[in-house]
Write an enzyme that holds these catalytic residues in place. Structure first.
Site, PDB file in Angstrom:
ATOM      1  N   TYR A  50      28.846 -25.614  51.053  1.00  0.00           N
ATOM      2  CA  TYR A  50      29.759 -24.934  50.258  1.00  0.00           C
ATOM      3  C   TYR A  50      29.252 -23.613  50.095  1.00  0.00           C
ATOM      4  O   TYR A  50      30.174 -22.369  50.406  1.00  0.00           O
ATOM      5  CB  TYR A  50      30.542 -25.455  49.212  1.00  0.00           C
ATOM      6  CG  TYR A  50      31.494 -24.751  48.513  1.00  0.00           C
ATOM      7  CD1 TYR A  50      32.790 -24.714  48.939  1.00  0.00           C
ATOM      8  CD2 TYR A  50      31.028 -23.797  47.260  1.00  0.00           C
ATOM      9  CE1 TYR A  50      33.709 -23.924  48.253  1.00  0.00           C
ATOM     10  CE2 TYR A  50      32.234 -23.098  46.826  1.00  0.00           C
ATOM     11  CZ  TYR A  50      33.618 -23.187  47.166  1.00  0.00           C
ATOM     12  OH  TYR A  50      34.425 -22.306  46.725  1.00  0.00           O
ATOM     13  N   PRO A 205      10.992 -27.884  55.378  1.00  0.00           N
ATOM     14  CA  PRO A 205       9.642 -28.796  55.631  1.00  0.00           C
ATOM     15  C   PRO A 205       8.516 -27.949  56.208  1.00  0.00           C
ATOM     16  O   PRO A 205       7.426 -28.475  56.419  1.00  0.00           O
ATOM     17  CB  PRO A 205      10.248 -29.517  56.892  1.00  0.00           C
ATOM     18  CG  PRO A 205      11.417 -28.736  57.468  1.00  0.00           C
ATOM     19  CD  PRO A 205      11.955 -27.899  56.149  1.00  0.00           C
ATOM     20  N   LEU A 206       8.902 -26.653  56.167  1.00  0.00           N
ATOM     21  CA  LEU A 206       7.617 -25.575  56.579  1.00  0.00           C
ATOM     22  C   LEU A 206       7.052 -24.900  55.448  1.00  0.00           C
ATOM     23  O   LEU A 206       6.628 -23.716  55.435  1.00  0.00           O
ATOM     24  CB  LEU A 206       8.233 -24.552  57.542  1.00  0.00           C
ATOM     25  CG  LEU A 206       8.431 -25.311  58.985  1.00  0.00           C
ATOM     26  CD1 LEU A 206       9.044 -24.156  60.089  1.00  0.00           C
ATOM     27  CD2 LEU A 206       7.451 -26.025  59.567  1.00  0.00           C
TER      28      LEU A 206
END
Length: 311
Positions: A50, A205-206
């Site tokens: 949102y 995730p990096l």
């Protein structure tokens, strides 16, 4: 290649396309290119919220669904509970706030339902039972096919799972920060996921970009760390321990003939309980690298070495 999200029947590709940059660093045209490339490569899980881009991320995605992309080809995940008013971060996980945000999200997305709806964050200001009543409403009304949480700790996830279970509404996911430089979920969240049957969706995730190696010699212009839209985003991992991990990832990548980002994504993708890392690509080149990680399986020796250096 698909994975079940936890023990649910929902199947997703082991890489998700994130949209946090849409409406800011990624304009509408670029977003369309990214989404088409992602779907053409077989990807199906698209993550938004949102509050992303002040609502522009959902609006852009909604404009692409049904025009350039078939709605049935994607699994749409959105989140509610965080917004920005006057530039200030605002958390509202009340029943009224969550229900209102979901209705707005559906209008922006141009659909009558989302496939996965998550509470974006925990808050001590609202009773958990009230927050979860909004998830129950979304599931039973058909506005959300599946529901879950985001940024919940292990005990918070377990409590939410228990309360929803009593309402016969399964909690299927927890979206959390997880990478080689942020292994906190392994302490409690991952064991809870394995025991209770919900899937993990790792964001960043990096390591907020650090594991790509681009910060090893300073902060490059054009990077997220140099952006006015995300001040301080990567600062948490611009330290010596993270640099050692980044160096190890770069060394592994050279040995495998791959890019550091591909190695970092492959590592987190195959951790216990993980369904799909979420990649918020800024450029087409970054997206291509992320997609290339799907073809990479890390040798056990490299996994062990990365585990050791990142503990």
């Amino acid at each position: 290649m698909r994975r079940r999200l936890g023990s649910s029947g929902l199947t997703v590709t082991p890489l998700a396309l994130g949209t946090m940059l849409w409406g800011n660093a990624v304009d509408r045209h670029e977003a369309g290119d990214h989404l088409r490339a992602f779907v053409d490569a077989g990807g199906n899980l698209v993550d938004t919220a949102y509050g992303y881009g002040g609502g522009d991320a959902e609006t852009i995605l909604g404009g692409l669904l049904g025009s350039s992309i078939d709605r049935d080809d994607v699994v749409v995940c959105t989140k509610a509970g965080i917004s920005r008013a006057g530039g200030q971060r605002r958390v509202d996980v009340s029943r009224r706030g969550l229900m209102g945000q979901l209705e707005t999200s559906l209008r922006r997305l141009g659909t009558d339902h989302v496939d996965l709806w998550l509470v974006h964050t925990w808050s001590d200001e609202v009773p958990l039972s009230e927050t979860l009543s909004a998830l129950e409403w979304a599931a039973t009304s058909g506005r959300a096919r599946y529901v879950g949480v985001s940024n919940y700790s292990g005990w918070q996830s377990a409590r939410a799972f228990s309360l929803l279970e009593s309402a016969r509404v399964p909690l299927v996911a927890n979206e959390v920060e997880y990478s080689l430089v942020c292994r906190t979920p392994e302490h409690e969240v991952a064991p809870a996921a394995s025991a209770l049957g919900f899937g993990l969706l790792p964001w960043s995730p990096l390591g907020r970009g650090v594991l790509t190696g681009k910060y090893r010699n300073g902060i490059p212009s054009g990077s997220r760390a140099a952006s006015n839209d995300f001040p301080g985003f990567a600062e948490r991992f611009l330290d010596e321990p993270a640099r050692r991990v980044s160096d190890a990832v770069a060394m592994a990548a050279r040995g495998l003939g791959a890019k550091p980002a591909e190695v970092a994504l492959a590592w987190v993708r195959d951790r216990p309980g993980v369904a799909a890392p979420i990649v918020g690509a800024r450029t087409s080149a970054q997206l291509r690298s992320a997609l290339a990680s799907l073809e990479l399986t890390l040798p056990t020796e490299i996994v062990a070495a990365l585990d050791d250096v990142s503990l």
